[in-house]
Design an enzyme around this catalytic site. Structure first.
Site, PDB file in Angstrom:
ATOM      1  N   ASN A   9      -5.072  30.020 -41.348  1.00 35.92           N
ATOM      2  CA  ASN A   9      -4.505  29.677 -40.040  1.00 35.92           C
ATOM      3  C   ASN A   9      -5.601  29.964 -39.018  1.00 35.92           C
ATOM      4  OD1 ASN A   9      -3.140  29.453 -37.647  1.00 35.92           O
ATOM      5  ND2 ASN A   9      -1.800  31.234 -37.971  1.00 35.92           N
ATOM      6  N   LYS A  11      -5.695  29.316 -35.989  1.00 41.38           N
ATOM      7  CA  LYS A  11      -5.199  29.568 -34.628  1.00 41.38           C
ATOM      8  C   LYS A  11      -6.032  28.755 -33.630  1.00 41.38           C
ATOM      9  CE  LYS A  11      -3.390  33.895 -36.250  1.00 41.38           C
ATOM     10  NZ  LYS A  11      -2.889  35.218 -35.952  1.00 41.38           N
ATOM     11  N   HIS A  94       5.518  30.388 -36.271  1.00 41.90           N
ATOM     12  CA  HIS A  94       4.602  31.532 -36.268  1.00 41.90           C
ATOM     13  C   HIS A  94       5.036  32.512 -35.179  1.00 41.90           C
ATOM     14  CE1 HIS A  94       1.033  33.971 -35.821  1.00 41.90           C
ATOM     15  NE2 HIS A  94       0.688  33.570 -37.039  1.00 41.90           N
ATOM     16  N   GLU A  96       3.455  34.034 -33.049  1.00 42.30           N
ATOM     17  CA  GLU A  96       2.826  33.791 -31.737  1.00 42.30           C
ATOM     18  C   GLU A  96       3.550  32.667 -30.990  1.00 42.30           C
ATOM     19  OE1 GLU A  96      -1.167  33.448 -33.289  1.00 42.30           O
ATOM     20  OE2 GLU A  96      -1.114  35.584 -33.751  1.00 42.30           O
ATOM     21  N   GLU A 166       5.310  37.431 -42.385  1.00 39.56           N
ATOM     22  CA  GLU A 166       4.224  37.986 -41.589  1.00 39.56           C
ATOM     23  C   GLU A 166       4.766  39.056 -40.647  1.00 39.56           C
ATOM     24  OE1 GLU A 166       0.730  35.009 -41.297  1.00 39.56           O
ATOM     25  OE2 GLU A 166       2.123  34.546 -39.698  1.00 39.56           O
ATOM     26  N   GLY A 172      -3.369  40.402 -37.053  1.00 35.56           N
ATOM     27  CA  GLY A 172      -4.560  40.595 -36.229  1.00 35.56           C
ATOM     28  C   GLY A 172      -4.811  42.038 -35.828  1.00 35.56           C
ATOM     29  N   SER A 211      -3.275  40.454 -41.562  1.00 32.57           N
ATOM     30  CA  SER A 211      -4.487  41.206 -41.912  1.00 32.57           C
ATOM     31  C   SER A 211      -4.773  41.213 -43.413  1.00 32.57           C
ATOM     32  CB  SER A 211      -4.418  42.638 -41.361  1.00 32.57           C
ATOM     33  OG  SER A 211      -4.315  42.601 -39.941  1.00 32.57           O
TER      34      SER A 211
HETATM   35  P1  PGA Z   1      -4.335  37.691 -39.446  1.00 34.33           P
HETATM   36  O1  PGA Z   1      -3.323  36.532 -39.011  1.00 34.33           O
HETATM   37  O2  PGA Z   1      -4.738  37.418 -40.865  1.00 34.33           O
HETATM   38  O3  PGA Z   1      -5.504  37.565 -38.492  1.00 34.33           O
HETATM   39  O4  PGA Z   1      -3.622  38.985 -39.298  1.00 34.33           O
HETATM   40  C1  PGA Z   1      -2.356  36.031 -39.894  1.00 34.33           C
HETATM   41  C2  PGA Z   1      -1.491  35.025 -39.174  1.00 34.33           C
HETATM   42  O5  PGA Z   1      -1.164  35.247 -38.009  1.00 34.33           O
HETATM   43  O6  PGA Z   1      -1.120  33.967 -39.756  1.00 34.33           O
END
Ligand code: PGA
Length: 248
Positions: A9, A11, A94, A96, A166, A172, A211
């Site tokens: 992803n 982003k 997601h 976000e 998630e 992140g 992460s």
């Molecule tokens: P990350 O993000 O691996 O940077 O924690 C995962 C995601 O948000 O899909």
């Protein structure tokens, strides 16, 4: 035996030049993998991915899809448009998008349905906040998120989705759920699907995200109900993404 899926992803990261380096780095190394591999990229770069990845073992997809089919929805991108660029996947819900764009579980469910109708495989994201986890509400929160999706889909469509668990506190942040914490939620998700369609529950891929990195991917991916990863930060570096693919 479920095939593993490792999906990046990106982003809101990338540029034509940076993507070319990353995609070349991946293409050269991923020829025959035991797992499925995909990158979910910002929509303006779908054409670049299609040109670079067609005929390779790497699939591509988007990070969102409109609930609407077409028409006067400025700024939205339809499932048919994503299909036009030969996307396999569309991430929906997601965290976000849920937190910064106010997407409710009902909207996420409608997006899931729209993705399926467009011939895409939705990667439906669910996950609890740190506050929810600490208050012992993980199963209730994640359960509500998945039930909204399951309620809208017919039993046959349950076989057409991928789920990504998630935990919001792990995205992140460098904090990862322990393999057992993730496994417990994955098993709960699979049992919710089994209650509606046991065959679909056996086959549905449930990814872990938050992460996931080369040094923790192996132990997470070894858990019985963890069928892959949705990788943010570590998908932006070819070496890290490849190391996670190898761990699967
Ligand atoms: P990350 O993000 O691996 O940077 O924690 C995962 C995601 O948000 O899909």
């Amino acid at each position: 035996m479920r095939r593993k899926l490792i999906a990046g992803n990106w982003k809101m990261n990338g540029s034509l030049a940076a993507n070319a380096v990353l995609l070349n780095g991946l293409k050269d190394e991923i020829r025959e993998t035991k797992s499925s591999v995909a990158v979910c990229v910002p929509a303006p770069y779908l054409a670049q991915c299609q040109a670079a990845l067609a005929g390779t073992a790497i699939a591509w997809g988007a990070q969102d899809v409109s609930v609407h089919e077409s028409g006067a929805y400025t700024g939205e991108i339809s499932g048919a448009m994503l299909a036009d660029f030969a996307c396999t996947y569309a991430i929906v819900g997601h965290s976000e998008r849920r937190s910064y764009h106010g997407e409710t579980s009902e909207v996420v469910a409608k997006k899931t349905e729209r993705a399926i109708k467009s011939g895409l495989t939705p990667i439906v994201c669910v996950g609890e906040s740190l506050e929810d986890r600490e208050a012992g509400r993980t199963d209730a929160v994640v359960g509500e998120q998945i039930d909204a999706v399951l309620a809208l889909l017919g039993p046959a469509d349950l076989a057409k989705i991928v789920i990504a668990y998630e935990p919001v506190w792990a995205i992140g942040t460098g904090r990862t759920a322990t393999p057992q914490m993730a496994q417990d939620v994955h098993a709960m998700l699979r049992s919710r699907i089994a209650a509606r369609n046991s065959a679909a529950a056996e086959n549905v891929q449930i990814l872990y995200g938050g992460s996931m990195k080369p040094d923790n991917a192996g132990e997470l991916l070894a858990m019985a109900d963890i069928d892959g990863g949705l990788i943010g930060g570590a998908s932006l570096k070819a070496a890290d993404f490849l190391a996670i693919i190898r761990a699967a």
